[in-house]
Each structure stands twice: as C-alpha cells, then as structure tokens.
Motif scaffolding. Structure first.
Motif, short mmCIF file in Angstrom:
data_model
loop_
_atom_site.label_atom_id
_atom_site.label_comp_id
_atom_site.label_asym_id
_atom_site.label_seq_id
_atom_site.Cartn_x
_atom_site.Cartn_y
_atom_site.Cartn_z
N VAL A 143 0.84 -1.20 0.00
CA VAL A 143 0.00 0.00 0.00
C VAL A 143 0.88 1.26 0.00
O VAL A 143 0.53 2.25 -0.64
CB VAL A 143 -0.96 -0.01 1.21
N ALA A 144 2.01 1.21 0.68
CA ALA A 144 2.92 2.36 0.68
C ALA A 144 3.42 2.66 -0.73
O ALA A 144 3.56 3.83 -1.11
CB ALA A 144 4.10 2.10 1.62
N ASP A 145 3.67 1.62 -1.50
CA ASP A 145 4.10 1.84 -2.89
C ASP A 145 2.96 2.43 -3.72
O ASP A 145 3.19 3.30 -4.58
CB ASP A 145 4.57 0.52 -3.51
N GLU A 146 1.74 1.96 -3.48
CA GLU A 146 0.59 2.54 -4.18
C GLU A 146 0.40 4.00 -3.79
O GLU A 146 0.04 4.84 -4.63
CB GLU A 146 -0.67 1.73 -3.86
N ALA A 147 0.64 4.31 -2.51
CA ALA A 147 0.53 5.70 -2.04
C ALA A 147 1.56 6.58 -2.75
O ALA A 147 1.24 7.70 -3.19
CB ALA A 147 0.73 5.75 -0.53
N ALA A 148 2.77 6.08 -2.87
CA ALA A 148 3.83 6.86 -3.52
C ALA A 148 3.46 7.18 -4.97
O ALA A 148 3.76 8.27 -5.47
CB ALA A 148 5.15 6.11 -3.45
N ASP A 149 2.81 6.24 -5.63
CA ASP A 149 2.38 6.47 -7.02
C ASP A 149 1.38 7.63 -7.10
O ASP A 149 1.25 8.27 -8.15
CB ASP A 149 1.77 5.21 -7.60
N LEU A 150 0.67 7.88 -5.99
CA LEU A 150 -0.31 8.97 -5.94
C LEU A 150 0.28 10.25 -5.37
O LEU A 150 -0.44 11.24 -5.18
CB LEU A 150 -1.52 8.54 -5.08
N GLY A 151 1.58 10.23 -5.07
CA GLY A 151 2.21 11.40 -4.48
C GLY A 151 1.92 11.56 -3.00
O GLY A 151 2.00 12.66 -2.45
N ILE A 152 1.60 10.45 -2.33
CA ILE A 152 1.24 10.46 -0.91
C ILE A 152 2.28 9.67 -0.12
O ILE A 152 2.60 8.53 -0.47
CB ILE A 152 -0.16 9.87 -0.68
N ALA A 153 2.81 10.27 0.92
CA ALA A 153 3.75 9.58 1.80
C ALA A 153 2.97 8.81 2.86
O ALA A 153 2.11 9.37 3.54
CB ALA A 153 4.68 10.58 2.48
N MET A 154 3.24 7.52 2.99
CA MET A 154 2.57 6.69 3.99
C MET A 154 3.52 6.41 5.14
O MET A 154 4.63 5.92 4.94
CB MET A 154 2.11 5.37 3.37
N THR A 155 3.08 6.73 6.35
CA THR A 155 3.88 6.46 7.53
C THR A 155 3.15 5.47 8.43
O THR A 155 1.94 5.26 8.29
CB THR A 155 4.15 7.75 8.35
N PHE A 156 3.88 4.88 9.36
CA PHE A 156 3.24 4.07 10.40
C PHE A 156 3.77 4.54 11.75
O PHE A 156 4.95 4.78 11.92
CB PHE A 156 3.49 2.57 10.19
N GLU A 157 2.84 4.68 12.70
CA GLU A 157 3.20 5.23 14.00
C GLU A 157 3.67 4.12 14.94
O GLU A 157 3.07 3.05 15.02
CB GLU A 157 2.03 5.97 14.64
N VAL A 158 4.72 4.42 15.67
CA VAL A 158 5.27 3.52 16.68
C VAL A 158 4.57 3.82 18.00
O VAL A 158 4.68 4.93 18.52
CB VAL A 158 6.79 3.70 16.81
N LEU A 159 3.85 2.84 18.55
CA LEU A 159 3.05 3.03 19.76
C LEU A 159 3.69 2.34 20.96
O LEU A 159 4.56 1.49 20.81
CB LEU A 159 1.65 2.46 19.55
N ASN A 160 3.20 2.69 22.14
CA ASN A 160 3.72 2.04 23.35
C ASN A 160 3.08 0.68 23.56
O ASN A 160 2.12 0.29 22.89
CB ASN A 160 3.52 2.95 24.57
N ARG A 161 3.61 -0.05 24.51
CA ARG A 161 3.23 -1.46 24.72
C ARG A 161 1.78 -1.65 25.12
O ARG A 161 1.23 -2.75 24.98
CB ARG A 161 4.13 -2.04 25.82
N TYR A 162 1.14 -0.60 25.65
CA TYR A 162 -0.24 -0.72 26.09
C TYR A 162 -1.23 -0.59 24.93
O TYR A 162 -2.43 -0.81 25.12
CB TYR A 162 -0.55 0.33 27.16
N GLU A 163 -0.73 -0.22 23.76
CA GLU A 163 -1.61 0.01 22.61
C GLU A 163 -1.35 -0.95 21.45
O GLU A 163 -2.19 -1.09 20.57
CB GLU A 163 -1.47 1.46 22.13
N THR A 164 -0.19 -1.59 21.44
CA THR A 164 0.11 -2.60 20.42
C THR A 164 1.29 -3.44 20.90
O THR A 164 2.09 -2.99 21.72
CB THR A 164 0.45 -1.96 19.06
N SER A 165 1.40 -4.63 20.35
CA SER A 165 2.58 -5.45 20.60
C SER A 165 3.43 -5.57 19.34
O SER A 165 4.47 -6.23 19.36
CB SER A 165 2.17 -6.86 21.06
N VAL A 166 3.02 -4.93 18.26
CA VAL A 166 3.69 -5.13 16.97
C VAL A 166 4.96 -4.30 16.86
O VAL A 166 6.04 -4.83 16.55
CB VAL A 166 2.73 -4.82 15.81
N VAL A 167 4.85 -2.99 17.09
CA VAL A 167 6.01 -2.09 16.92
C VAL A 167 6.00 -1.09 18.07
O VAL A 167 5.12 -0.23 18.15
CB VAL A 167 5.94 -1.32 15.58
#
Length: 309
Positions: A143-167
């Motif tokens: 999806v980030a690559d598709e966003a770039a094709d539209l001129g849109i920067a896609m970011t992902f937010e790094v959250l604390n342990r109480y809100e996610t275990s992923v990042v």
C-alpha cells in the motif's frame, strides 16, 4: 535596530492534530479550528480517523483549500479487517481498508497518510507472532508503494506497549520497514510513546532517521509541551542537528475537548488543558526554542539578521 531571534520566521513544517483544538472534523469544527490555526501560522492538520463512506470529501476539501491548509489522514485496522490476522480474508479486508483510506487522502488533497496500518489499536493481550508481523509488513509495504504512485507519503506510528505489541521502538520500526520490502514506507515517531519505551529518545530518533518522515511532539501528560517529563526543545534541537528535515507534529488530548467515547478509547481521564489554540501557541514557542538552538536555526537567524541590515 537589532532583530531578536523571536522576530525571525521559523522555517519548520509543523502540523497540529485537529483533536488538540476540536472534537471532530465536522464542518462546524473545521470552521472553528482552521482560521485560528492559520492565524498561528499552521497550514497542516492531522485529521482524526474518518469513515470514507460517511465523509463529505468535497466540502472538507473546499474548506482546506479555502484556508490553504493541507490535511494528513489516519489509516487503521479493525476486527475483521486486520493485516496482522492469521485469517487470509481478514488480511485482505485490512488491505482494502488501507486502500480506502488512501483514496480518501487523495480526494481530500492530502499528501501524507499516518496511522496504525499494521494491526489493531488497543490493549494487545498477547504478542502477534513474528510470521504475522512480517506478513503485515509486506502488505503494508504494498500500500505504501501505491501511495507513492499517488504522491502520498505513507507512515506508520510507533506506539507504546499498552496500545500494540507489533512495533514499540525505533529499532523495531526499522526492522518492520525493511521487512515491508518498500522503500516508500516511512516511520512516524511520537515522543509520548517514546517516553514509555525508549531509554534514549535522541538516539532512537537518530536510529530511525533513514526512514523518519514525521516526528510528533507529545508530552508525558498529554498536555502542554512546555510542561512534562519530555525535554521537547532538546528533542527538536538534537533531531535537527542530527539531520532530520521532515515534518513535526503536535499532539495533545484533553477530556474537555474530545468527545467522551474518544477520550475513553484513548484513556484520557483528565483535562490537562482547556484551550487548544493556547496550547498550540505554547507549542510553537517550545518548538521555536529548540529550532533557535540548533545549528540550522542559528544559521537561519544569522542570515535573516544580515538581510535586515
């Protein structure tokens, strides 16, 4: 007459989360918030999560165009539409949700999409298996690559342990970005979450610099940037001295501003402030002090003073 540093325009690109000032993105709320933010010199706002199917994109886009404000959207996942799920149909639905958010961003005239695209927001309960994290990264990267094709920067937010275990950390974010296979997927760090997870906030920012596109400034108590455990001016100064040239964001939440269900979801039980515009005015002073102390800021101030002679 000698020009003071406070008279020199600050050149940083600063965004304000709309919920700092108002509870939602309704036409009435935009009419209240946008002119007040523009008066402060803010021309970029982060929108709360929106339902693409229920959003009047034309009127919102017209409002942003009228006030010359650029919107940043937030993309997320939900039960049944989650790229980190072990169910293939749910993963596919999660990708579709991200693409809908991407189309909404384009329709609103935005050039950046933030959010938590890698899994569910909220108390994680248990860690997501590594295989599922890597698959989520791959799907988000598409999806980030598709966003770039539209001129849109896609970011992902790094959250604390109480809100996610992923990042949870900058190091994990860099591994996730690399696992995505996309050169276009960018990192969003937030000092509020970093104060929970990082032992060295400045070092974490330095580590993420190759992928960092959005550095959000939030205090430990969710209130004014000038009061709390995080040294915001030092964060700004060091980030600039280390070479950060991306956007900055300001985020704060108060129970007197947010809608009650949103305040409950974000665990905002207190009211650290009542006036979001005053909070933003204070935030700009705090950010300016860090900018003015940085090598780049001092150089710009010297050049501006020389031009005034």
């Amino acid at each position: 007459m000698t020009a003071h540093a406070s008279d020199i325009p600050m050149t940083l690109d600063v965004a304000c989360h709309l919920n700092v000032v108002v509870a939602d993105a309704s036409p009435e709320s935009l009419e209240q918030a946008l002119p007040a933010l523009v008066d402060l010199g803010i021309h970029r706002v982060v929108l709360p999560p929106l339902d693409p199917a229920a959003t009047d994109t034309r009127s919102m886009r017209d409002a942003f165009a009228h006030w010359e404000v650029s919107p940043i959207t937030i993309a997320g996942q939900a039960p049944g539409a989650d790229v980190s799920s072990d169910d293939a149909d749910e993963r596919a639905a999660g990708v579709d949700a991200l693409r809908q958010a991407l189309r909404l961003t384009a329709e609103l005239g935005g050039d950046q999409m933030n959010g938590v695209p890698y899994g569910l927001f909220g108390s994680p309960g248990a860690p997501v298996p590594r295989q599922r994290v890597e698959e989520a990264a791959r799907l988000v990267g598409q999806v980030a690559d598709e966003a770039a094709d539209l001129g849109i920067a896609m970011t992902f937010e790094v959250l604390n342990r109480y809100e996610t275990s992923v990042v949870n950390t900058a190091a994990q974010a860099m591994r996730f970005a690399e696992a995505s296979g996309s050169e276009n997927l960018r990192i969003h760090l937030d000092t509020f979450h970093m104060a929970v997870e990082e032992s060295d906030l400045e070092g974490a920012i330095r580590l993420a610099l190759p992928r960092l596109s959005y550095l959000e400034l939030g205090q430990s108590g969710r209130g004014a940037l000038s009061g709390g455990a995080v040294d915001i001016p030092q964060i700004v100064r060091q980030a600039l001295d280390d070479g950060y040239r991306g956007r900055f964001g300001v985020e704060a939440f108060s129970r007197t501003v947010l809608a009650e269900p949103v305040a409950d979801m974000l665990a905002i039980w207190r009211a650290p402030y009542d006036d979001g515009i005053e909070l933003m005015r204070d935030a700009l002073r705090v950010i300016r002090s860090g900018w003015a102390a940085s090598t780049a800021g001092r150089r710009e101030i010297r050049l501006a003073r020389g031009a005034m002679v």
